[in-house]
Write a protein that holds these residues in place. Structure first.
Motif, PDB file in Angstrom:
ATOM      1  N   CYS A 204      -7.652   1.257   4.871  1.00 18.56           N
ATOM      2  CA  CYS A 204      -6.721   0.403   5.607  1.00 18.56           C
ATOM      3  C   CYS A 204      -7.268  -1.030   5.680  1.00 18.56           C
ATOM      4  O   CYS A 204      -8.481  -1.240   5.830  1.00 18.56           O
ATOM      5  CB  CYS A 204      -6.498   0.938   7.016  1.00 18.56           C
ATOM      6  N   GLY A 205      -6.380  -1.994   5.557  1.00 23.15           N
ATOM      7  CA  GLY A 205      -6.769  -3.404   5.610  1.00 23.15           C
ATOM      8  C   GLY A 205      -5.667  -4.238   6.228  1.00 23.15           C
ATOM      9  O   GLY A 205      -4.777  -3.724   6.926  1.00 23.15           O
ATOM     10  N   THR A 206      -5.712  -5.516   5.927  1.00 26.73           N
ATOM     11  CA  THR A 206      -4.757  -6.460   6.501  1.00 26.73           C
ATOM     12  C   THR A 206      -3.326  -6.116   6.135  1.00 26.73           C
ATOM     13  O   THR A 206      -2.399  -6.264   6.944  1.00 26.73           O
ATOM     14  CB  THR A 206      -5.079  -7.887   6.014  1.00 26.73           C
ATOM     15  N   TYR A 207      -3.146  -5.626   4.953  1.00 30.61           N
ATOM     16  CA  TYR A 207      -1.791  -5.372   4.464  1.00 30.61           C
ATOM     17  C   TYR A 207      -1.397  -3.890   4.537  1.00 30.61           C
ATOM     18  O   TYR A 207      -0.503  -3.444   3.826  1.00 30.61           O
ATOM     19  CB  TYR A 207      -1.661  -5.883   3.031  1.00 30.61           C
ATOM     20  N   GLY A 208      -2.079  -3.160   5.397  1.00 29.07           N
ATOM     21  CA  GLY A 208      -1.722  -1.757   5.566  1.00 29.07           C
ATOM     22  C   GLY A 208      -2.760  -0.814   4.979  1.00 29.07           C
ATOM     23  O   GLY A 208      -3.901  -1.200   4.700  1.00 29.07           O
ATOM     24  N   CYS A 209      -2.364   0.413   4.777  1.00 29.10           N
ATOM     25  CA  CYS A 209      -3.283   1.454   4.299  1.00 29.10           C
ATOM     26  C   CYS A 209      -2.864   1.938   2.912  1.00 29.10           C
ATOM     27  O   CYS A 209      -1.672   1.945   2.575  1.00 29.10           O
ATOM     28  CB  CYS A 209      -3.293   2.639   5.262  1.00 29.10           C
ATOM     29  N   SER A 210      -3.846   2.336   2.153  1.00 32.37           N
ATOM     30  CA  SER A 210      -3.576   2.917   0.829  1.00 32.37           C
ATOM     31  C   SER A 210      -4.329   4.236   0.699  1.00 32.37           C
ATOM     32  O   SER A 210      -5.463   4.372   1.179  1.00 32.37           O
ATOM     33  CB  SER A 210      -4.007   1.949  -0.280  1.00 32.37           C
TER      34      SER A 210
END
Length: 310
Positions: A204-210
């Motif tokens: 998970c990061g700034t632009y969501g989770c992968s």
């Protein structure tokens, strides 16, 4: 003189009478046989040849005395049968396992051009190992017998019997014939274990989770800007169903955590990466194999616990 003569006659008659009585007493005593002080015994020839004298029945041979077994047989002939309780046939759990022979390695790099999936030619004999673990745990803890149903079906897709319709569990009409065939063989529960992709890691990061998936059982690695993660993966879909009533056993709360992808994939902190993954040895993969086997130990124990209450 007459008086003396009469007296003499009377005396003579009296003596004669006394002598007769005495003689009769003696004669009667002589005619009474003497009493024997010994008990009456059977003739030796009758004892030795095994015959007995029975009053009013003549001689009876020793073999003519009915034995206990003969009496019981006579009772059976006369209809006095003794019924024994019949042992109920064991219920069966069918197991279907579909997995590759060799462990795989799924790698996800910084870009998709670094990604790859490959197999290592080390035969872990996982299919037989998993089956034996299920069989041992279930048969030891419950009254069920575990059988392999691989030869009865073409694939795992045929073993999807229980479906949900309008919030209710029901049997799929498409597989009714096979379900009834398995029931006829005494199989009332079915366990399907099929190798399939699972989520090995979520970032998970700034632009969501992968999410990144492991493509099979074995090793999953993730590299991103110099950071590496090594994960042992028991990448399988698992289904457990009732065949005699529509119940998805795997959906029960007891199995919720165990069937979560997060529990099928575990980071190996002590893993020592080889210099070249193309030449990784079976010994270097030992921590991965250990995790995969231990996962199925937990699965077998949980299934056995559930079935022990059935």
């Amino acid at each position: 003189m007459k008086f003396v003569t009469k007296l003499s006659v009377l005396v003579a008659i009296s003596m004669l009478a006394s002598g007769c009585v005495t003689q009769k007493g003696i004669d009667s005593q002589e005619r009474i046989p003497p009493q024997s002080n010994t008990e009456q015994t059977l003739p030796e020839d009758k004892v030795e040849d095994g015959t007995l004298e029975q009053e009013g029945k003549g001689l009876v041979e020793e073999g003519d005395i009915p034995a206990q077994g003969a009496l019981e047989q006579d009772a059976l002939v006369q209809g006095e049968t003794v019924s024994e309780p019949k042992e109920q046939p064991k219920r069966k759990v069918g197991v279907f396992i579909n997995a590759k022979k060799f462990p795989s390695h799924t790698h996800v790099g910084t870009t998709k051009f670094n990604n790859f999936t490959k197999e290592y030619s080390y035969d872990w004999q996982l299919t037989s190992t998993v089956f034996n673990k299920l069989k041992t745990a279930i048969e030891h803890s419950s009254s069920f017998e575990v059988v392999d149903v691989t030869s009865k079906v073409k694939g795992a897709w045929q073993l999807d019997f229980v479906v949900k319709q309008n919030e209710n569990w029901t049997f799929s009409e498409n597989q009714n014939a096979l379900r009834k065939s398995l029931l006829a063989d005494g199989i009332t529960r079915i366990i399907v274990i099929e190798e399939a992709p699972t989520v090995a890691i979520t970032e998970c990061g700034t632009y969501g989770c992968s999410e990144h998936e492991s493509q099979g059982f074995g090793l999953f690695t993730r590299s991103f800007l110099g950071t590496d993660h090594y994960i042992a993966s028991a990448s399988f879909d698992i289904s457990i169903e009732n065949l005699d009533r529509p119940v998805d056993i795997a959906a029960q709360p007891l199995f919720k955590e165990l069937l979560d992808d997060a529990l099928k994939n575990e980071r190996i902190e002590e893993f020592i990466p080889p210099k070249n993954f193309d030449e990784i040895s079976d010994k270097e993969l030992a921590p991965v194999k250990s995790f995969v086997v231990s996962y199925f130990d937990r699965l077998a124990a949980t299934v056995a616990q559930y079935l022990s209450k059935q």
